[in-house]
Design an enzyme around this catalytic site. Structure first.
Site, PDB file in Angstrom:
ATOM      1  N   LYS A   1      35.178  81.920  48.643  1.00 56.20           N
ATOM      2  CA  LYS A   1      34.354  82.949  47.995  1.00 56.20           C
ATOM      3  C   LYS A   1      34.449  82.801  46.477  1.00 56.20           C
ATOM      4  O   LYS A   1      33.434  82.772  45.785  1.00 56.20           O
ATOM      5  CB  LYS A   1      34.843  84.336  48.387  1.00 56.20           C
ATOM      6  CG  LYS A   1      34.266  85.480  47.552  1.00 56.20           C
ATOM      7  CD  LYS A   1      34.725  86.836  47.989  1.00 56.20           C
ATOM      8  CE  LYS A   1      36.040  87.272  47.408  1.00 56.20           C
ATOM      9  NZ  LYS A   1      35.971  87.766  46.008  1.00 56.20           N
ATOM     10  N   ASN A   2      35.674  82.674  45.958  1.00 52.94           N
ATOM     11  CA  ASN A   2      35.857  82.717  44.506  1.00 52.94           C
ATOM     12  C   ASN A   2      35.514  81.420  43.801  1.00 52.94           C
ATOM     13  O   ASN A   2      35.448  81.391  42.569  1.00 52.94           O
ATOM     14  CB  ASN A   2      37.277  83.181  44.171  1.00 52.94           C
ATOM     15  CG  ASN A   2      37.473  84.649  44.536  1.00 52.94           C
ATOM     16  OD1 ASN A   2      36.504  85.356  44.855  1.00 52.94           O
ATOM     17  ND2 ASN A   2      38.710  85.107  44.509  1.00 52.94           N
TER      18      ASN A   2
ATOM     19  N   CYS B   1      37.360  98.893  39.931  1.00 55.37           N
ATOM     20  CA  CYS B   1      37.705  98.589  41.312  1.00 55.37           C
ATOM     21  C   CYS B   1      38.672  99.665  41.785  1.00 55.37           C
ATOM     22  O   CYS B   1      39.246 100.387  40.989  1.00 55.37           O
ATOM     23  CB  CYS B   1      38.410  97.242  41.382  1.00 55.37           C
ATOM     24  SG  CYS B   1      37.287  95.991  41.933  1.00 55.37           S
TER      25      CYS B   1
ATOM     26  N   ARG C   1      39.231  97.195  35.242  1.00 56.32           N
ATOM     27  CA  ARG C   1      39.017  95.740  35.179  1.00 56.32           C
ATOM     28  C   ARG C   1      38.117  95.447  33.977  1.00 56.32           C
ATOM     29  O   ARG C   1      36.918  95.321  34.088  1.00 56.32           O
ATOM     30  CB  ARG C   1      38.428  95.235  36.497  1.00 56.32           C
ATOM     31  CG  ARG C   1      39.445  95.395  37.634  1.00 56.32           C
ATOM     32  CD  ARG C   1      38.985  94.798  38.934  1.00 56.32           C
ATOM     33  NE  ARG C   1      38.924  93.343  38.858  1.00 56.32           N
ATOM     34  CZ  ARG C   1      38.495  92.592  39.880  1.00 56.32           C
ATOM     35  NH1 ARG C   1      38.038  93.184  40.967  1.00 56.32           N
ATOM     36  NH2 ARG C   1      38.472  91.281  39.784  1.00 56.32           N
TER      37      ARG C   1
ATOM     38  N   ASP D   1      45.913  88.086  44.860  1.00 51.09           N
ATOM     39  CA  ASP D   1      45.037  88.290  46.020  1.00 51.09           C
ATOM     40  C   ASP D   1      45.771  88.128  47.344  1.00 51.09           C
ATOM     41  O   ASP D   1      45.161  88.315  48.405  1.00 51.09           O
ATOM     42  CB  ASP D   1      43.862  87.304  45.988  1.00 51.09           C
ATOM     43  CG  ASP D   1      42.941  87.602  44.828  1.00 51.09           C
ATOM     44  OD1 ASP D   1      42.099  86.740  44.506  1.00 51.09           O
ATOM     45  OD2 ASP D   1      43.076  88.684  44.227  1.00 51.09           O
TER      46      ASP D   1
ATOM     47  N   ARG E   1      33.183  91.276  52.898  1.00 54.67           N
ATOM     48  CA  ARG E   1      32.837  90.786  51.551  1.00 54.67           C
ATOM     49  C   ARG E   1      33.471  89.423  51.324  1.00 54.67           C
ATOM     50  O   ARG E   1      32.908  88.593  50.631  1.00 54.67           O
ATOM     51  CB  ARG E   1      33.363  91.751  50.479  1.00 54.67           C
ATOM     52  CG  ARG E   1      32.658  93.077  50.424  1.00 54.67           C
ATOM     53  CD  ARG E   1      33.087  93.864  49.207  1.00 54.67           C
ATOM     54  NE  ARG E   1      32.929  93.041  47.996  1.00 54.67           N
ATOM     55  CZ  ARG E   1      33.232  93.490  46.775  1.00 54.67           C
ATOM     56  NH1 ARG E   1      33.717  94.699  46.598  1.00 54.67           N
ATOM     57  NH2 ARG E   1      33.072  92.718  45.718  1.00 54.67           N
TER      58      ARG E   1
HETATM   59  C1  EPZ Z   1      39.246  86.908  39.707  1.00 48.55           C
HETATM   60  O1  EPZ Z   1      38.827  88.147  39.191  1.00 48.55           O
HETATM   61  C2  EPZ Z   1      39.084  87.017  41.221  1.00 48.55           C
HETATM   62  N1  EPZ Z   1      37.696  87.302  41.554  1.00 48.55           N
HETATM   63  C3  EPZ Z   1      39.963  88.141  41.768  1.00 48.55           C
HETATM   64  O2  EPZ Z   1      39.855  88.103  43.192  1.00 48.55           O
HETATM   65  C4  EPZ Z   1      41.409  87.871  41.369  1.00 48.55           C
HETATM   66  O3  EPZ Z   1      42.210  88.946  41.809  1.00 48.55           O
HETATM   67  C5  EPZ Z   1      41.513  87.719  39.851  1.00 48.55           C
HETATM   68  O4  EPZ Z   1      40.630  86.673  39.396  1.00 48.55           O
HETATM   69  C6  EPZ Z   1      42.917  87.379  39.394  1.00 48.55           C
HETATM   70  O5  EPZ Z   1      43.326  86.174  39.990  1.00 48.55           O
HETATM   71  C7  EPZ Z   1      36.801  86.292  41.581  1.00 48.55           C
HETATM   72  O6  EPZ Z   1      37.124  85.155  41.295  1.00 48.55           O
HETATM   73  C8  EPZ Z   1      35.401  86.645  42.000  1.00 48.55           C
HETATM   74  P1  EPZ Z   1      40.732  88.293  35.744  1.00 48.55           P
HETATM   75  P2  EPZ Z   1      38.642  88.313  37.584  1.00 48.55           P
HETATM   76  O7  EPZ Z   1      39.681  88.430  34.706  1.00 48.55           O
HETATM   77  O8  EPZ Z   1      38.291  87.031  36.966  1.00 48.55           O
HETATM   78  C9  EPZ Z   1      42.630  91.276  32.688  1.00 48.55           C
HETATM   79  C10 EPZ Z   1      39.436  88.910  45.349  1.00 48.55           C
HETATM   80  O9  EPZ Z   1      40.138  89.669  46.030  1.00 48.55           O
HETATM   81  N2  EPZ Z   1      41.384  91.093  31.930  1.00 48.55           N
HETATM   82  O10 EPZ Z   1      41.402  86.967  35.921  1.00 48.55           O
HETATM   83  O11 EPZ Z   1      37.759  89.478  37.363  1.00 48.55           O
HETATM   84  C11 EPZ Z   1      42.405  92.029  33.995  1.00 48.55           C
HETATM   85  O12 EPZ Z   1      42.475  93.427  33.785  1.00 48.55           O
HETATM   86  C12 EPZ Z   1      39.246  89.206  43.877  1.00 48.55           C
HETATM   87  O13 EPZ Z   1      38.879  87.864  45.769  1.00 48.55           O
HETATM   88  C13 EPZ Z   1      41.273  91.638  30.662  1.00 48.55           C
HETATM   89  O14 EPZ Z   1      42.194  92.269  30.157  1.00 48.55           O
HETATM   90  O15 EPZ Z   1      40.126  88.686  37.135  1.00 48.55           O
HETATM   91  C14 EPZ Z   1      43.538  91.550  34.869  1.00 48.55           C
HETATM   92  O16 EPZ Z   1      44.694  92.296  34.573  1.00 48.55           O
HETATM   93  C15 EPZ Z   1      39.821  90.554  43.471  1.00 48.55           C
HETATM   94  N3  EPZ Z   1      40.108  91.459  29.965  1.00 48.55           N
HETATM   95  C16 EPZ Z   1      43.749  90.109  34.400  1.00 48.55           C
HETATM   96  O17 EPZ Z   1      43.098  90.007  33.115  1.00 48.55           O
HETATM   97  C17 EPZ Z   1      39.056  90.744  30.479  1.00 48.55           C
HETATM   98  O18 EPZ Z   1      38.025  90.589  29.781  1.00 48.55           O
HETATM   99  C18 EPZ Z   1      43.169  89.080  35.299  1.00 48.55           C
HETATM  100  O19 EPZ Z   1      41.816  89.423  35.499  1.00 48.55           O
HETATM  101  C19 EPZ Z   1      39.201  90.197  31.759  1.00 48.55           C
HETATM  102  C20 EPZ Z   1      40.366  90.378  32.475  1.00 48.55           C
END
Ligand code: EPZ
Length: 427
Positions: free
Chosen positions: A22-23, A116, A121, A310, A402
């Site tokens: 998916k990701n 979420c 997020r 995850d 999903r």
């Molecule tokens: C990706 O989300 C994945 N989703 C998530 O999987 C996964 O949990 C996450 O990466 C972390 O590995 C997809 O790939 C579609 P991040 P993403 O931006 O990219 C902070 C699932 O279950 N952050 O890496 O949205 C954020 O708050 C899903 O398949 C900022 O501070 O996650 C978090 O603490 C859920 N500012 C950390 O970074 C930003 O602009 C990591 O978030 C962006 C993120």
């Protein structure tokens, strides 16, 4: 809204094939907005989130047709730049159309993705990176209104580091925009997840010039255009981890095939530390948990190659069955514990302490009616239901749909007693 009815107590046996990631798939589909011509993606998983992004891309002028796991795509209309709230609100990953729209169409209107169930997020790093490339982005009535001046996007040095490590989708969004920017972009503290590496390989096959895949420093030399290509979606490492844990928690003996063992080392080594027997052979991993009296093993989530956030919920379900106290710490999403209260309803002995939970095991779980809340929390409830005595009814399994392709079918093939209860009254 469908439910799962699970009768616990079966040891899983046999072999199961892992579906496409998916990701990896979602950002690659968003990247089609950058491309000229017709291409295909293979091994596309049949998931609600894939349906959602295809709905969004069709609104944005992408022709996409599916035949099982094969998908053909072509951008046929470059004029639309607005991603409607009604679709974006369903899936946070929709934010990934922002970078490609800015790079290819010089404008974008994308509603701010919702939060979420597991906490805030933010997308501040996405916006910082795109602004550094020259985009002007304002928030107007809940939407991001973005544009690029006549000079177009230009390369920049961008640091995507945060207290959490890096941002996966943020790295992808900025990188996709940089592909068509003038000059060189250097992204430091980039995410190193396998899904980022796959997106780089896909984009380079389309003519992009991105180097540093798998490291935290990416260099992108902008090009004039990118051409559609044919690409195979890799196996889903989180589904693979979830099914390995299903084998462990039931004391079974299963083999997962069509997986990529090197993407799973944090989880497979944690399972081995518990005492489970694992062996990887090519694109297969076998876990033999029969007659293993596992020992407690605490985990702390971290960006790849660390333990994936995850898989935190699924690991918690396993810890309820292991003798001893296991401490689970989520540094990525400190609030990602929606599964705790539902697992407690099944009888789990869990103690929340801020961004940590201590699981006291082993606990005899007994079946109950529980509610799925987010994708991975729902997977944890399924795993617990596999070992709870009696019947567990998990409501709102659309959360599972999903991100897991026909999970009940896969588990039944391994001997689990899982039925989908279709709710005719609502989709
Ligand atoms: C990706 O989300 C994945 N989703 C998530 O999987 C996964 O949990 C996450 O990466 C972390 O590995 C997809 O790939 C579609 P991040 P993403 O931006 O990219 C902070 C699932 O279950 N952050 O890496 O949205 C954020 O708050 C899903 O398949 C900022 O501070 O996650 C978090 O603490 C859920 N500012 C950390 O970074 C930003 O602009 C990591 O978030 C962006 C993120």
């Amino acid at each position: 809204m469908d439910s799962f009815k699970i009768i616990g107590g079966q040891r899983l046996q046999g072999s199961i094939e892992i579906s496409g990631s998916k990701n990896a798939c979602l950002p690659m589909l968003a990247a089609t907005l950058l491309l000229d011509g017709k291409g295909t993606l293979g091994n596309v998983p049949q998931l609600r989130d894939v349906d959602t992004i295809l709905l969004l891309l069709r609104e944005l002028g992408v022709d996409a047709s599916q035949n099982g796991g094969d998908l053909t795509y072509e951008v046929t209309d470059q004029t639309v730049v607005e991603a409607p709230y009604d679709i974006v609100r369903r899936m946070r990953a929709s934010i990934c159309v922002l970078g490609p729209l800015l790079a290819r169409r010089q404008a974008a209107v994308v509603s701010l993705p919702g939060g979420c169930v597991f906490g805030d997020r933010p997308i501040d790093l996405h916006l910082m990176g795109l602004r550094a490339l020259g985009a002007e982005i304002n928030m107007v009535h809940g939407s991001l209104v973005a544009s690029v001046g006549a000079a177009g996007l230009r390369g920049a040095a961008i640091d995507l580091g945060s207290e959490f490590g890096s941002t996966v989708l943020g790295t992808m969004n900025v990188m996709m925009a940089a592909c068509l920017a003038r000059g060189e972009t250097k992204i430091t503290h980039a995410a190193r997840e396998p899904e980022v590496v796959e997106l780089i390989q896909f984009l380079n096959k389309c003519g992009a010039q991105i180097s540093g895949a798998g490291t935290s420093t990416l260099t992108i030399n902008g090009v004039e255009k990118l051409s559609a290509c044919n690409y195979q979606i890799p196996a889903d490492r989180i589904e693979a981890a979830t099914l390995l844990i299903a084998g462990a928690i039931t004391g079974g003996d299963i083999t997962i095939s069509n997986c990529i063992p090197s993407h799973l080392t944090a989880v497979t080594s944690a399972l081995q530390q518990c005492g489970y027997n694992l062996e990887a052979n090519g694109n297969e991993i076998r876990i033999d948990a029969t007659s293993v009296s596992a020992v407690a093993h605490s985990i702390e989530t971290a960006p790849y190659p660390g333990f994936p956030t995850d898989v935190q919920a699924q690991w918690m379900a396993l810890c309820t069955q292991i003798d001893g106290d296991s401490r689970l710490t989520d540094h990525i999403y400190p609030e990602r514990f929606m599964h705790v209260s539902e697992l407690q309803r099944l009888g789990a002995n869990l103690q929340r302490e801020g961004n940590q939970v201590v699981a006291h095991g082993p606990c005899r779980l007994s079946g109950a009616e529980v509610m799925a809340s987010d994708l991975r929390a729902s997977a944890a409830l399924v795993l617990a239901g596999l070992v709870a005595s009696g019947e567990t009814l998990i409501r709102r399994v659309y959360h599972l749909d999903r991100g897991y392709q026909k999970l009940e079918h896969k588990l039944r093939l391994l001997g689990a007693n899982v039925q989908r209860v279709v709710d005719e009254t609502s989709p």
